[in-house]
Motif scaffolding. Structure first.
Motif, PDB file in Angstrom:
ATOM      1  N   ALA A  90       0.842  -1.206   0.000  1.00 22.93           N
ATOM      2  CA  ALA A  90       0.000   0.000   0.000  1.00 22.93           C
ATOM      3  C   ALA A  90       0.880   1.260   0.000  1.00 22.93           C
ATOM      4  O   ALA A  90       0.591   2.230  -0.720  1.00 22.93           O
TER       5      ALA A  90
ATOM      6  N   GLU B 189     -12.335   3.735  -3.046  1.00 21.63           N
ATOM      7  CA  GLU B 189     -11.439   2.599  -2.807  1.00 21.63           C
ATOM      8  C   GLU B 189     -12.278   1.350  -2.556  1.00 21.63           C
ATOM      9  O   GLU B 189     -13.195   1.372  -1.734  1.00 21.63           O
TER      10      GLU B 189
ATOM     11  N   CYS C 187     -11.083  -2.120   1.070  1.00 19.62           N
ATOM     12  CA  CYS C 187     -10.243  -1.246   1.922  1.00 19.62           C
ATOM     13  C   CYS C 187      -9.690  -1.980   3.141  1.00 19.62           C
ATOM     14  O   CYS C 187      -8.696  -1.546   3.728  1.00 19.62           O
TER      15      CYS C 187
ATOM     16  N   ASN D  16     -15.091   0.862   0.256  1.00 18.41           N
ATOM     17  CA  ASN D  16     -15.921  -0.354   0.186  1.00 18.41           C
ATOM     18  C   ASN D  16     -15.123  -1.540   0.698  1.00 18.41           C
ATOM     19  O   ASN D  16     -13.900  -1.579   0.591  1.00 18.41           O
TER      20      ASN D  16
ATOM     21  N   VAL E 233     -16.469  -7.113   3.705  1.00 18.63           N
ATOM     22  CA  VAL E 233     -16.749  -7.313   5.133  1.00 18.63           C
ATOM     23  C   VAL E 233     -17.298  -6.001   5.728  1.00 18.63           C
ATOM     24  O   VAL E 233     -16.568  -5.011   5.820  1.00 18.63           O
TER      25      VAL E 233
ATOM     26  N   GLY F 171     -20.117  -4.808   0.638  1.00 19.92           N
ATOM     27  CA  GLY F 171     -20.591  -5.738  -0.386  1.00 19.92           C
ATOM     28  C   GLY F 171     -19.526  -6.028  -1.419  1.00 19.92           C
ATOM     29  O   GLY F 171     -18.460  -5.411  -1.426  1.00 19.92           O
ATOM     30  N   PRO F 172     -19.803  -7.005  -2.292  1.00 20.54           N
ATOM     31  CA  PRO F 172     -18.830  -7.341  -3.334  1.00 20.54           C
ATOM     32  C   PRO F 172     -18.761  -6.238  -4.386  1.00 20.54           C
ATOM     33  O   PRO F 172     -19.802  -5.770  -4.853  1.00 20.54           O
TER      34      PRO F 172
ATOM     35  N   GLU G 167     -18.121  -6.482  -7.365  1.00 23.10           N
ATOM     36  CA  GLU G 167     -18.694  -6.925  -8.644  1.00 23.10           C
ATOM     37  C   GLU G 167     -20.116  -6.412  -8.860  1.00 23.10           C
ATOM     38  O   GLU G 167     -20.529  -6.162  -9.989  1.00 23.10           O
TER      39      GLU G 167
ATOM     40  N   ALA H  79      -5.753  -1.775  -2.956  1.00 23.49           N
ATOM     41  CA  ALA H  79      -4.498  -2.497  -2.718  1.00 23.49           C
ATOM     42  C   ALA H  79      -4.800  -3.931  -2.293  1.00 23.49           C
ATOM     43  O   ALA H  79      -5.641  -4.169  -1.416  1.00 23.49           O
ATOM     44  N   SER H  80      -4.106  -4.868  -2.922  1.00 25.05           N
ATOM     45  CA  SER H  80      -4.126  -6.285  -2.517  1.00 25.05           C
ATOM     46  C   SER H  80      -5.526  -6.904  -2.489  1.00 25.05           C
ATOM     47  O   SER H  80      -5.812  -7.751  -1.636  1.00 25.05           O
ATOM     48  N   THR H  81      -6.399  -6.515  -3.406  1.00 24.46           N
ATOM     49  CA  THR H  81      -7.776  -7.045  -3.429  1.00 24.46           C
ATOM     50  C   THR H  81      -8.202  -7.561  -4.803  1.00 24.46           C
ATOM     51  O   THR H  81      -8.948  -8.546  -4.892  1.00 24.46           O
TER      52      THR H  81
ATOM     53  N   ILE I  44     -11.121 -10.981  -7.614  1.00 25.54           N
ATOM     54  CA  ILE I  44     -12.197 -10.770  -8.591  1.00 25.54           C
ATOM     55  C   ILE I  44     -11.916 -11.625  -9.827  1.00 25.54           C
ATOM     56  O   ILE I  44     -10.926 -11.400 -10.535  1.00 25.54           O
TER      57      ILE I  44
HETATM   58  C1  LIG Z   1      -5.693  -8.621   1.513  1.00 26.87           C
HETATM   59  S1  LIG Z   1      -7.008  -7.606   2.055  1.00 26.87           S
HETATM   60  C2  LIG Z   1      -6.426  -5.982   1.575  1.00 26.87           C
HETATM   61  C3  LIG Z   1      -6.976  -4.898   2.487  1.00 26.87           C
HETATM   62  C4  LIG Z   1      -6.374  -3.523   2.291  1.00 26.87           C
HETATM   63  N1  LIG Z   1      -6.691  -2.983   0.986  1.00 26.87           N
HETATM   64  C5  LIG Z   1      -4.866  -3.551   2.497  1.00 26.87           C
HETATM   65  O1  LIG Z   1      -4.136  -3.132   1.578  1.00 26.87           O
HETATM   66  O2  LIG Z   1      -4.422  -3.972   3.558  1.00 26.87           O
HETATM   67  C6  LIG Z   1      -8.288  -7.899   0.841  1.00 26.87           C
HETATM   68  C7  LIG Z   1      -9.609  -7.242   1.189  1.00 26.87           C
HETATM   69  O3  LIG Z   1     -10.473  -7.352   0.062  1.00 26.87           O
HETATM   70  C8  LIG Z   1     -11.774  -7.632   0.519  1.00 26.87           C
HETATM   71  N2  LIG Z   1     -12.480  -8.270  -0.587  1.00 26.87           N
HETATM   72  C9  LIG Z   1     -12.298  -9.528  -1.079  1.00 26.87           C
HETATM   73  N3  LIG Z   1     -13.137  -9.744  -2.112  1.00 26.87           N
HETATM   74  C10 LIG Z   1     -13.842  -8.591  -2.275  1.00 26.87           C
HETATM   75  C11 LIG Z   1     -14.879  -8.195  -3.180  1.00 26.87           C
HETATM   76  N4  LIG Z   1     -15.341  -9.030  -4.092  1.00 26.87           N
HETATM   77  N5  LIG Z   1     -15.394  -6.946  -3.061  1.00 26.87           N
HETATM   78  C12 LIG Z   1     -14.929  -6.087  -2.103  1.00 26.87           C
HETATM   79  N6  LIG Z   1     -13.958  -6.411  -1.230  1.00 26.87           N
HETATM   80  C13 LIG Z   1     -13.419  -7.647  -1.312  1.00 26.87           C
HETATM   81  C14 LIG Z   1     -11.557  -8.521   1.744  1.00 26.87           C
HETATM   82  O4  LIG Z   1     -12.679  -8.529   2.597  1.00 26.87           O
HETATM   83  C15 LIG Z   1     -10.319  -7.876   2.375  1.00 26.87           C
HETATM   84  O5  LIG Z   1     -10.647  -6.892   3.322  1.00 26.87           O
END
Ligand SMILES: C[S@@+](CC[C@H](N)C(=O)[O-])C[C@H]1O[C@@H](n2cnc3c(N)ncnc32)[C@H](O)[C@@H]1O
Length: 254
Positions: A35, A55, A58, A79, A82, A99-100, A102, A116-118, A122
């Motif tokens: 990040a 974002e 998050c 968003n 969780v 919510g998702p 998508e 970041a890292s999400t 998808i």
């Molecule tokens: C590895 S964490 C990264 C969190 C933060 N962005 C960071 O850099 O530390 C991935 C996050 O993506 C969320 N996530 C996973 N699939 C998602 C989706 N389809 N829509 C929204 N959020 C999602 C998870 O709940 C989790 O909080």
């Protein structure tokens, strides 16, 4: 109140991140570094004030708080899958939507979409990028980090089912980006963490919630066999490596 409909994979991923939420922030050292790097590569392209930022994914706000600290943003929506993440990012955002991504209703006319890292969670990233492009104002920025195909390659080689569905290498992002989006920056560089055994390594995965797709039940014998194979193939000086394979992308809507 809006009812959030999740598919079985999203439900499993949400459960895994929700379980790791309390321990995520302090154990997700690699994600914190990723990040920081994302904000550093975004900054030169974000010298003018950002009117409306969004974002997704998050989490506990590693990226969120750095963005608000280091970039001039007037209004920001965050968003996460969780809903409990709302509390962690409340000091840094103007609004939160659970919510998702998508199926989330994303505002239009955005000046920045970031995450970041999400994005590796998808499955259809081409469709996601097209939607983002439709919701960016002309000149709007996209700042994303995901993971490449060498993510947790040690676990992949040992047959773990912990993989996310959308690992994508730097060179493959260009093919997924819509024509009206210009890529300004792309980088892929591994981060290797070292553990003094299989148990601390598996605990790290659990505490950061990143093994959402794995439902392995660990008996004592299974664990020691896993540790033996891990050490034999990858161990160095009695330590076990775990490779994160981050990819950073900055792009601009033409
Ligand atoms: C590895 S964490 C990264 C969190 C933060 N962005 C960071 O850099 O530390 C991935 C996050 O993506 C969320 N996530 C996973 N699939 C998602 C989706 N389809 N829509 C929204 N959020 C999602 C998870 O709940 C989790 O909080």
């Amino acid at each position: 109140m809006r009812t959030i409909v999740l598919d079985p994979d999203q439900r499993r991923i949400r459960q895994s991140f929700r379980r790791g939420l309390a321990s995520y922030h302090d154990n997700a050292e690699a994600q914190a570094e990723i990040a920081r790097d994302l904000v550093n590569v975004l900054k030169p392209h974000a010298s003018a004030p950002i009117a409306r930022a969004f974002e997704f994914g998050c989490g506990t706000g590693h990226l969120t708080h750095l963005l608000r600290q280091q970039i001039d943003i007037d209004w920001m929506l965050a968003n996460d899958l969780v809903p409990e993440c709302a509390e962690a990012v409340a000091p840094y955002v103007d609004a939160f939507a659970a919510g998702p991504i998508e199926t989330l209703s994303v505002p239009t006319g955005l000046s920045l979409i970031c995450s970041a890292s999400t994005v590796q969670w998808i499955p259809d990233q081409t469709q996601l990028l097209q939607r983002f492009s439709d919701h960016l104002a002309p000149g709007g920025l996209l700042a994303l980090s995901g993971f490449g195909t060498a993510q947790f390659h040690e676990l992949q080689a040992l047959g773990s089912a912990a993989a996310a569905p959308g690992y994508c290498d730097a060179e493959d992002w260009a093919a997924k980006a819509p024509k009206d989006v210009e890529i300004l920056h792309l980088k892929q560089e591994p981060i290797v963490m070292w553990f003094d055994g299989a148990l601390p390594l598996l605990r790290h995965l659990r505490k950061t919630g990143v093994n959402g797709q794995s439902n392995t039940q660990w008996s004592r014998s299974k664990l020691s066999e896993f540790e033996r194979r891990y050490a034999e193939q990858f161990g160095q000086d009695s330590l076990l490596p775990l490779t994160y394979d981050p990819v950073w992308m900055i792009a601009r809507k033409r």
